[in-house]
Design a protein around this motif. Structure first.
Motif, PDB file in Angstrom:
ATOM      1  N   GLY A  63      23.344 -36.024  11.332  1.00 50.85           N
ATOM      2  CA  GLY A  63      23.549 -36.833  12.522  1.00 50.85           C
ATOM      3  C   GLY A  63      22.628 -36.502  13.672  1.00 50.85           C
ATOM      4  N   LEU A  64      21.629 -35.644  13.435  1.00 51.06           N
ATOM      5  CA  LEU A  64      20.669 -35.288  14.474  1.00 51.06           C
ATOM      6  C   LEU A  64      19.536 -36.309  14.505  1.00 51.06           C
ATOM      7  CD1 LEU A  64      20.500 -31.450  13.786  1.00 51.06           C
ATOM      8  CD2 LEU A  64      21.831 -32.640  15.544  1.00 51.06           C
ATOM      9  N   THR A  65      18.971 -36.514  15.674  1.00 51.48           N
ATOM     10  CA  THR A  65      17.896 -37.489  15.835  1.00 51.48           C
ATOM     11  C   THR A  65      16.544 -36.805  15.684  1.00 51.48           C
ATOM     12  OG1 THR A  65      19.248 -38.811  17.323  1.00 51.48           O
ATOM     13  CG2 THR A  65      16.873 -39.192  17.389  1.00 51.48           C
ATOM     14  N   ARG A  66      15.771 -37.287  14.726  1.00 50.85           N
ATOM     15  CA  ARG A  66      14.398 -36.826  14.518  1.00 50.85           C
ATOM     16  C   ARG A  66      13.482 -37.794  15.253  1.00 50.85           C
ATOM     17  NH1 ARG A  66      10.783 -37.919   9.559  1.00 50.85           N
ATOM     18  NH2 ARG A  66       9.026 -36.535   9.930  1.00 50.85           N
ATOM     19  N   VAL A  67      12.555 -37.248  16.037  1.00 56.75           N
ATOM     20  CA  VAL A  67      11.655 -38.035  16.874  1.00 56.75           C
ATOM     21  C   VAL A  67      10.223 -37.758  16.440  1.00 56.75           C
ATOM     22  CG1 VAL A  67      10.857 -38.346  19.255  1.00 56.75           C
ATOM     23  CG2 VAL A  67      13.266 -37.927  18.806  1.00 56.75           C
ATOM     24  N   ILE A  68       9.424 -38.824  16.361  1.00 54.07           N
ATOM     25  CA  ILE A  68       7.992 -38.687  16.094  1.00 54.07           C
ATOM     26  C   ILE A  68       7.267 -39.154  17.347  1.00 54.07           C
ATOM     27  CG2 ILE A  68       6.045 -39.442  14.687  1.00 54.07           C
ATOM     28  CD1 ILE A  68       8.012 -39.810  12.374  1.00 54.07           C
ATOM     29  N   VAL A  69       6.376 -38.291  17.875  1.00 51.28           N
ATOM     30  CA  VAL A  69       5.643 -38.606  19.101  1.00 51.28           C
ATOM     31  C   VAL A  69       4.144 -38.584  18.845  1.00 51.28           C
ATOM     32  CG1 VAL A  69       7.443 -37.760  20.655  1.00 51.28           C
ATOM     33  CG2 VAL A  69       5.628 -36.201  19.943  1.00 51.28           C
ATOM     34  N   LEU A  70       3.447 -39.455  19.573  1.00 53.24           N
ATOM     35  CA  LEU A  70       1.996 -39.530  19.533  1.00 53.24           C
ATOM     36  C   LEU A  70       1.453 -39.045  20.872  1.00 53.24           C
ATOM     37  CD1 LEU A  70       1.549 -43.073  17.937  1.00 53.24           C
ATOM     38  CD2 LEU A  70       1.645 -40.858  16.791  1.00 53.24           C
ATOM     39  N   PRO A  71       0.366 -38.272  20.852  1.00 48.59           N
ATOM     40  CA  PRO A  71      -0.177 -37.734  22.103  1.00 48.59           C
ATOM     41  C   PRO A  71      -0.987 -38.756  22.887  1.00 48.59           C
ATOM     42  CG  PRO A  71      -1.570 -37.094  20.288  1.00 48.59           C
ATOM     43  CD  PRO A  71      -0.392 -37.820  19.688  1.00 48.59           C
ATOM     44  N   VAL A  72      -0.942 -38.621  24.206  1.00 49.48           N
ATOM     45  CA  VAL A  72      -1.799 -39.380  25.113  1.00 49.48           C
ATOM     46  C   VAL A  72      -2.844 -38.409  25.644  1.00 49.48           C
ATOM     47  CG1 VAL A  72      -1.899 -40.687  27.275  1.00 49.48           C
ATOM     48  CG2 VAL A  72       0.079 -40.952  25.743  1.00 49.48           C
ATOM     49  N   THR A  73      -4.101 -38.810  25.581  1.00 51.07           N
ATOM     50  CA  THR A  73      -5.188 -37.929  25.996  1.00 51.07           C
ATOM     51  C   THR A  73      -6.224 -38.689  26.824  1.00 51.07           C
ATOM     52  OG1 THR A  73      -6.916 -36.414  25.202  1.00 51.07           O
ATOM     53  CG2 THR A  73      -6.417 -38.321  23.807  1.00 51.07           C
ATOM     54  N   HIS A  74      -6.933 -37.955  27.681  1.00 51.45           N
ATOM     55  CA  HIS A  74      -8.049 -38.545  28.432  1.00 51.45           C
ATOM     56  C   HIS A  74      -9.318 -38.587  27.585  1.00 51.45           C
ATOM     57  CE1 HIS A  74      -5.695 -37.232  32.108  1.00 51.45           C
ATOM     58  NE2 HIS A  74      -5.855 -38.526  32.286  1.00 51.45           N
ATOM     59  N   SER A  75      -9.354 -37.851  26.502  1.00 52.07           N
ATOM     60  CA  SER A  75     -10.559 -37.784  25.669  1.00 52.07           C
ATOM     61  C   SER A  75     -10.670 -39.014  24.781  1.00 52.07           C
ATOM     62  CB  SER A  75     -10.525 -36.534  24.785  1.00 52.07           C
ATOM     63  OG  SER A  75     -10.439 -35.373  25.570  1.00 52.07           O
ATOM     64  N   PRO A  76     -11.830 -39.677  24.809  1.00 58.29           N
ATOM     65  CA  PRO A  76     -12.022 -40.808  23.898  1.00 58.29           C
ATOM     66  C   PRO A  76     -11.943 -40.325  22.453  1.00 58.29           C
ATOM     67  CG  PRO A  76     -13.792 -40.699  25.538  1.00 58.29           C
ATOM     68  CD  PRO A  76     -12.982 -39.445  25.657  1.00 58.29           C
ATOM     69  N   PRO A  77     -11.588 -41.220  21.534  1.00 54.43           N
ATOM     70  CA  PRO A  77     -11.485 -40.799  20.127  1.00 54.43           C
ATOM     71  C   PRO A  77     -12.822 -40.296  19.594  1.00 54.43           C
ATOM     72  CG  PRO A  77     -11.115 -43.181  20.386  1.00 54.43           C
ATOM     73  CD  PRO A  77     -11.269 -42.615  21.738  1.00 54.43           C
ATOM     74  N   VAL A  78     -12.731 -39.278  18.744  1.00 58.86           N
ATOM     75  CA  VAL A  78     -13.913 -38.711  18.085  1.00 58.86           C
ATOM     76  C   VAL A  78     -13.928 -39.170  16.637  1.00 58.86           C
ATOM     77  CG1 VAL A  78     -13.999 -36.702  19.633  1.00 58.86           C
ATOM     78  CG2 VAL A  78     -12.666 -36.582  17.523  1.00 58.86           C
ATOM     79  N   ALA A  79     -14.985 -38.815  15.920  1.00 56.00           N
ATOM     80  CA  ALA A  79     -15.100 -39.203  14.510  1.00 56.00           C
ATOM     81  C   ALA A  79     -13.868 -38.757  13.739  1.00 56.00           C
ATOM     82  CB  ALA A  79     -16.356 -38.590  13.908  1.00 56.00           C
ATOM     83  N   GLY A  80     -13.308 -39.648  12.941  1.00 59.75           N
ATOM     84  CA  GLY A  80     -12.135 -39.342  12.139  1.00 59.75           C
ATOM     85  C   GLY A  80     -10.820 -39.500  12.879  1.00 59.75           C
ATOM     86  N   GLN A  81     -10.892 -39.904  14.128  1.00 57.64           N
ATOM     87  CA  GLN A  81      -9.688 -40.067  14.942  1.00 57.64           C
ATOM     88  C   GLN A  81      -9.605 -41.518  15.402  1.00 57.64           C
ATOM     89  OE1 GLN A  81      -9.604 -38.422  19.064  1.00 57.64           O
ATOM     90  NE2 GLN A  81      -7.990 -37.090  18.272  1.00 57.64           N
ATOM     91  N   THR A  82      -8.414 -42.078  15.359  1.00 59.11           N
ATOM     92  CA  THR A  82      -8.205 -43.437  15.848  1.00 59.11           C
ATOM     93  C   THR A  82      -7.231 -43.374  17.013  1.00 59.11           C
ATOM     94  OG1 THR A  82      -8.504 -44.294  13.612  1.00 59.11           O
ATOM     95  CG2 THR A  82      -7.479 -45.767  15.207  1.00 59.11           C
TER      96      THR A  82
END
Length: 144
Positions: free
Chosen positions: A46-65
């Protein structure tokens, strides 16, 4: 401090652990940052699992979307004026509320900035789900 319900699209302040840091053996994030709750589930206990995505000032680099946050959304959430991106090629998951949430604001009474607009949330969610189907190295689990 009280914790809001962890609804998808909510942007929180969180000590995010990057995949590269976890791969180097680190267990704690080096910087508190805004993160978008992208998915929530309930486990058998009954516990809530949360998935979070980071917010960054850095533009995406190779291999990152990443998906850029519109300036108006950043203003509404109370974030700074610098360009920012939500990274979709990696995520942290944890049991809510977890020890890595951080208070924001002068009164330090909340961990939430606000909620993403529904259409932007859906765009980010769909891109993340697509990425997660392609790669097994998306999640960094933060709950022991």
């Amino acid at each position: 401090m009280s914790f809001p319900d962890p609804i998808p699209g909510l942007v929180i302040r969180y000590s995010y652990l990057w995949r590269r840091e976890a791969d180097q053996g680190q267990e704690e994030g080096r910087k508190d940052r805004p993160c978008a709750i992208i998915l929530t589930t309930q486990n058998d206990a009954g516990l809530t699992r949360v998935i979070v995505l980071p917010v960054t000032h850095s533009p995406p680099v190779a291999g990152q979307t990443a998906i850029e946050l519109p300036h108006a959304t950043k203003q509404r959430l109370g974030l700074d004026d610098a360009r920012s991106w939500v990274v979709i090629t990696e995520a942290n998951d944890f049991i809510w509320p977890g020890p890595d949430l951080r208070p924001i604001g002068k009164d330090r009474s909340t961990v939430a900035y606000g909620v993403l607009p529904p259409s932007l949330y859906r765009t980010i969610r769909d891109a993340f789900v697509s990425e997660a189907r392609r790669s097994r190295k998306v999640l960094v689990s933060r709950t022991d």
